[in-house]
Design an enzyme around this catalytic site. Sequence first.
Site, PDB file in Angstrom:
ATOM      1  N   ALA A  98      42.257  32.531  39.501  1.00  0.00           N
ATOM      2  CA  ALA A  98      43.478  32.240  40.240  1.00  0.00           C
ATOM      3  C   ALA A  98      43.862  30.763  40.160  1.00  0.00           C
ATOM      4  CB  ALA A  98      43.315  32.650  41.706  1.00  0.00           C
ATOM      5  N   LYS A  99      42.928  29.921  39.718  1.00  0.00           N
ATOM      6  CA  LYS A  99      43.166  28.492  39.497  1.00  0.00           C
ATOM      7  C   LYS A  99      43.859  27.841  40.689  1.00  0.00           C
ATOM      8  CE  LYS A  99      43.285  28.917  34.446  1.00  0.00           C
ATOM      9  NZ  LYS A  99      43.244  30.396  34.321  1.00  0.00           N
ATOM     10  N   ARG A 100      43.341  28.080  41.871  1.00  0.00           N
ATOM     11  CA  ARG A 100      43.925  27.523  43.074  1.00  0.00           C
ATOM     12  C   ARG A 100      43.542  26.050  43.228  1.00  0.00           C
ATOM     13  NH1 ARG A 100      46.625  31.791  42.630  1.00  0.00           N
ATOM     14  NH2 ARG A 100      46.809  33.278  44.342  1.00  0.00           N
TER      15      ARG A 100
END
Length: 281
Positions: A98-100
């Site tokens: 999700a590369k938050r």
Amino acid sequence: MSGLEPFGARLRRAMDERGPLCVGIDPHASLLAEWGLNDDVAGLERFSRTVVEAVADRVAVLKPQSAFFERFGSRGVAVLERTVQEAREAGALVVMDAKRGDIGSTMAAYAESFLHKDAPLFSDALTVSPYLGYGSLSPAVALARESGTGLFVLALTSNPEGGEVQHAVRADGRTVGATMLGHLALENAGEEPLGSFGAVVGATLGDLSSYDLDMGGPILAPGIGAQGATAADLPAVFGSAVRNVVPNVSRSVLRHGPDAVALRDAAERFAEEIRAAVTSA
């Protein structure tokens, strides 16, 4: 909180038992079409369930790409929840891609969405972006320690645009990417057999000998297969850290669907090729 053994220890065991392979679950429109599925929630669910049923009981890691589920709204996220749950029940570790990345309470909320034991999307690890400053990830680091989960921090990514940030040289003479690896080494200090805080490092980047990749945690390495890297390239790229590399393969496995046997065979073939390359290094 969860009573889970630390992610790094669970990942080390899964890699040793099942082979060091991460299979991506990337149901983008072109792959759905290749499988003869409609670009809708029903196609999304059929695709995801087929991948899980084919390989979740035999690969170390499955990595769903959240964006390809989110584009269908709440019904797509519901499919993602079921995908994560069924993959974990079948024995695979799930890394949520999700590369938050954010600051303060917002970063804490992102972490709770994926790393809190009661969250519908509870995963074994989460990809995160440190480019608001590594310290901005503190809420996610704290929750990962508490819950027995892990993080994969974007460090040296394979996209060409990444270099303008990751290879930039700081006032202390280190690149930004090297700085991120240094932070991870501190997070993993003293952890055995493997720390829970990993880096994302592209397998297509070639000679990385100027970087210290031995930071005590796992390395999630995209680029094997369709992007051009091979299992045989891994020792040259990752050097002494190669045993901690979890190569990610997506399209080169997924293109064999919707035949579950073909998907399974492709995943097992990649796992064996990677295991052979790593153990011979």
